[in-house]
Design an enzyme around this catalytic site. Structure first.
Site, mmCIF file in Angstrom:
data_model
loop_
_atom_site.group_PDB
_atom_site.id
_atom_site.type_symbol
_atom_site.label_atom_id
_atom_site.label_comp_id
_atom_site.label_asym_id
_atom_site.label_seq_id
_atom_site.Cartn_x
_atom_site.Cartn_y
_atom_site.Cartn_z
ATOM 1 N N CYS A 56 0.730 -1.273 0.035
ATOM 2 C CA CYS A 56 0.044 -0.086 -0.192
ATOM 3 C C CYS A 56 0.816 1.323 -0.030
ATOM 4 O O CYS A 56 0.271 2.293 -0.128
ATOM 5 C CB CYS A 56 -0.844 0.027 1.239
ATOM 6 N N HIS A 89 -2.993 6.970 2.747
ATOM 7 C CA HIS A 89 -3.361 5.471 2.258
ATOM 8 C C HIS A 89 -4.727 5.398 2.753
ATOM 9 O O HIS A 89 -5.062 5.944 4.208
ATOM 10 C CB HIS A 89 -2.555 4.488 2.802
ATOM 11 N N ASN A 112 -10.222 -0.088 0.561
ATOM 12 C CA ASN A 112 -8.563 -0.072 0.457
ATOM 13 C C ASN A 112 -8.273 -0.670 -0.713
ATOM 14 O O ASN A 112 -8.385 -1.816 -1.025
ATOM 15 C CB ASN A 112 -8.231 -0.846 1.890
HETATM 16 N N1 COA Z 1 -19.107 -7.671 10.503
HETATM 17 C C1 COA Z 1 -19.474 -8.025 11.517
HETATM 18 N N2 COA Z 1 -18.469 -8.583 12.692
HETATM 19 C C2 COA Z 1 -17.224 -8.771 12.433
HETATM 20 C C3 COA Z 1 -16.672 -8.562 11.058
HETATM 21 C C4 COA Z 1 -17.680 -7.918 10.202
HETATM 22 N N3 COA Z 1 -17.138 -7.898 9.020
HETATM 23 N N4 COA Z 1 -15.358 -8.753 11.089
HETATM 24 C C5 COA Z 1 -15.158 -9.018 12.560
HETATM 25 N N5 COA Z 1 -16.017 -8.962 12.913
HETATM 26 C C6 COA Z 1 -16.026 -9.438 14.423
HETATM 27 C C7 COA Z 1 -14.888 -10.148 14.922
HETATM 28 O O1 COA Z 1 -15.537 -11.717 14.808
HETATM 29 C C8 COA Z 1 -15.057 -9.876 16.516
HETATM 30 O O2 COA Z 1 -16.299 -10.647 17.125
HETATM 31 P P1 COA Z 1 -16.052 -11.262 18.570
HETATM 32 O O3 COA Z 1 -15.673 -10.150 19.524
HETATM 33 O O4 COA Z 1 -17.349 -12.045 18.858
HETATM 34 O O5 COA Z 1 -14.900 -12.274 18.477
HETATM 35 C C9 COA Z 1 -15.626 -8.316 16.696
HETATM 36 O O6 COA Z 1 -16.127 -8.080 15.325
HETATM 37 C C10 COA Z 1 -14.526 -7.443 16.807
HETATM 38 O O7 COA Z 1 -13.250 -8.036 15.915
HETATM 39 P P2 COA Z 1 -11.976 -7.134 16.079
HETATM 40 O O8 COA Z 1 -11.307 -8.113 14.816
HETATM 41 O O9 COA Z 1 -11.282 -7.091 17.398
HETATM 42 O O10 COA Z 1 -12.157 -5.916 15.305
HETATM 43 P P3 COA Z 1 -11.558 -4.444 15.196
HETATM 44 O O11 COA Z 1 -12.083 -3.684 15.977
HETATM 45 O O12 COA Z 1 -9.845 -4.856 15.444
HETATM 46 O O13 COA Z 1 -11.539 -3.920 13.630
HETATM 47 C C11 COA Z 1 -10.512 -4.289 11.622
HETATM 48 C C12 COA Z 1 -11.206 -5.170 12.647
HETATM 49 C C13 COA Z 1 -10.107 -5.118 10.461
HETATM 50 C C14 COA Z 1 -11.605 -3.295 10.829
HETATM 51 C C15 COA Z 1 -9.423 -3.465 12.099
HETATM 52 O O14 COA Z 1 -8.521 -4.079 13.110
HETATM 53 C C16 COA Z 1 -8.539 -2.704 11.261
HETATM 54 O O15 COA Z 1 -8.933 -1.689 10.493
HETATM 55 N N6 COA Z 1 -7.352 -3.217 11.053
HETATM 56 C C17 COA Z 1 -6.504 -2.526 10.145
HETATM 57 C C18 COA Z 1 -6.479 -3.000 9.004
HETATM 58 C C19 COA Z 1 -5.970 -2.291 7.828
HETATM 59 O O16 COA Z 1 -6.008 -1.376 7.691
HETATM 60 N N7 COA Z 1 -5.257 -3.408 6.782
HETATM 61 C C20 COA Z 1 -4.627 -2.737 5.504
HETATM 62 C C21 COA Z 1 -3.328 -1.916 5.925
HETATM 63 S S1 COA Z 1 -2.634 -1.449 4.568
#
Ligand code: COA
Length: 328
Positions: A111, A255, A285
């Site tokens: 990215c 980004h 993204n």
């Molecule tokens: N819809 C509904 N629930 C979802 C879900 C979705 N699409 N994806 C995950 N969940 C759930 C999980 O299973 C978890 O449930 P649980 O508490 O029962 O286990 C809960 O939501 C929380 O999940 P978690 O992974 O802790 O959420 P988060 O707040 O960390 O958000 C991301 C997840 C991916 C949005 C976040 O971590 C993120 O943005 N990370 C950076 C990713 C990124 O930018 N990547 C590219 C970089 S170049």
């Protein structure tokens, strides 16, 4: 030395997936996706080739520059979703747009790729006096490498392309590029299956999570923590070189991964989010295409004007990060 972005062009595939559409594949809902990521919709390439999207954005940029493609001396393409292991997409686009006097190569810095590619263009322009114009293209079809059963990742990504025609200039310019390969296992997609019985003299492969080939794995929480630090670090590192502060920047083009990452980074930089160009809501993204797509859209809308000071800031798999500060 610095660069002048003469023109830009972009291309988004026609098909759009809304958050509602994801309910067909995974247990999710619009509210969760919007509040955790800021994403509402994204474009999907289907089986449209990555190079083809790149060609479309490149043709627009060349037309807007008003130059003869034969005057382009170098084509650099940033992609992590190439149609080919070889040749480079850059060679394909070089031929397809009629840049018959250009040399060409691809860059994979995930990215951060557009930032890496533009900075590479600047360095080539600085050292090759015969080079007049560089065509930089970022083109990505993330949907092809997304696991549509993994609700934590599939909702994040979109497809698209944007391109810029660049020339040398004496306008303000600074850059910073970085990589921390110890974070490779936090965000990756394998290209070949590693045979577990083969031992090499390195423990690099130990601890990589299992994931089928050609599918993106992401440790969302770890990547999030990295991103909110990398964005301000990358900006400050380029800014310090030329003694510029965040207050003096007119527009940040980060980004587009997650609105919460952008908001936290703005807070860390001590500035408001109103200076940040945001397109993650309708692009998702798109990896290395996200910065130029946002930049191109902002220019077309008049949100970015000639003479303004811009900071382009990327972060992503590698883990890589980097920034460019320039005058538009
Ligand atoms: N819809 C509904 N629930 C979802 C879900 C979705 N699409 N994806 C995950 N969940 C759930 C999980 O299973 C978890 O449930 P649980 O508490 O029962 O286990 C809960 O939501 C929380 O999940 P978690 O992974 O802790 O959420 P988060 O707040 O960390 O958000 C991301 C997840 C991916 C949005 C976040 O971590 C993120 O943005 N990370 C950076 C990713 C990124 O930018 N990547 C590219 C970089 S170049």
């Amino acid at each position: 030395m610095g660069i002048n972005i003469i023109s830009m062009g972009s291309y988004l595939p026609e098909q759009v997936l809304t958050n509602e559409d994801f309910k067909k594949f995974v247990d999710t809902n619009d509210e969760w996706i919007r509040t955790r990521t800021g994403i509402c919709s994204r474009h999907m390439a289907g089986w449209e080739p990555t190079w083809y999207m790149g060609k479309q954005s490149a043709l627009k940029a060349i037309e807007r520059a008003g130059i003869d493609p034969k005057e382009i001396g170098l084509v650099i393409v940033s992609t992590i979703t190439s149609d080919f292991l070889t040749p480079s997409i850059a060679s394909v686009i070089q031929y397809e747009v009629g840049a018959e006097n250009a040399y060409a190569f691809d860059i994979n810095a995930a990215c951060s790729g557009f930032v890496y590619a533009v900075d590479t263009a600047e360095r080539f322009l600085r050292t090759d006096e015969n080079l007049k114009y560089v065509l930089v293209v970022a083109t990505e079809a993330l949907s092809r490498f997304t696991d549509f059963e993994d609700r934590g990742t599939c909702i994040l990504f979109g497809d698209g392309s944007a391109a810029a025609v660049i020339e040398r200039s004496d306008k303000m310019y600074s850059s910073f590029l970085a990589s921390d390969g110890s974070g490779a296992r936090k965000l990756f997609a394998r290209n070949v299956q590693i045979a577990s019985q083969v031992k090499v003299e390195s423990d690099f492969d130990d601890g990589f999570p299992e994931k089928p080939m050609h599918q993106l794995y992401q440790d969302g929480k770890e990547v999030y923590k990295f991103a909110v630090k990398a964005l301000p670090t990358a900006f400050r590192s380029a800014a310090e070189k030329i003694g510029i502060t965040s207050e003096e920047i007119d527009r940040f083009v980060p980004h587009q991964a997650n609105i919460r990452i952008i908001e936290t980074a703005a807070k860390n930089l001590g500035i408001g989010t109103e200076k940040f160009i945001v397109t993650v809501d309708h692009h998702g993204n798109t990896s290395s295409a996200s910065i130029p797509l946002a930049l191109c859209e902002a220019i077309e809308k008049g949100d970015i004007k000639r003479g303004q000071k811009l900071a382009l800031v990327g972060f992503g798999a590698g883990l890589t990060y980097g920034s460019i500060i320039l005058e538009y």
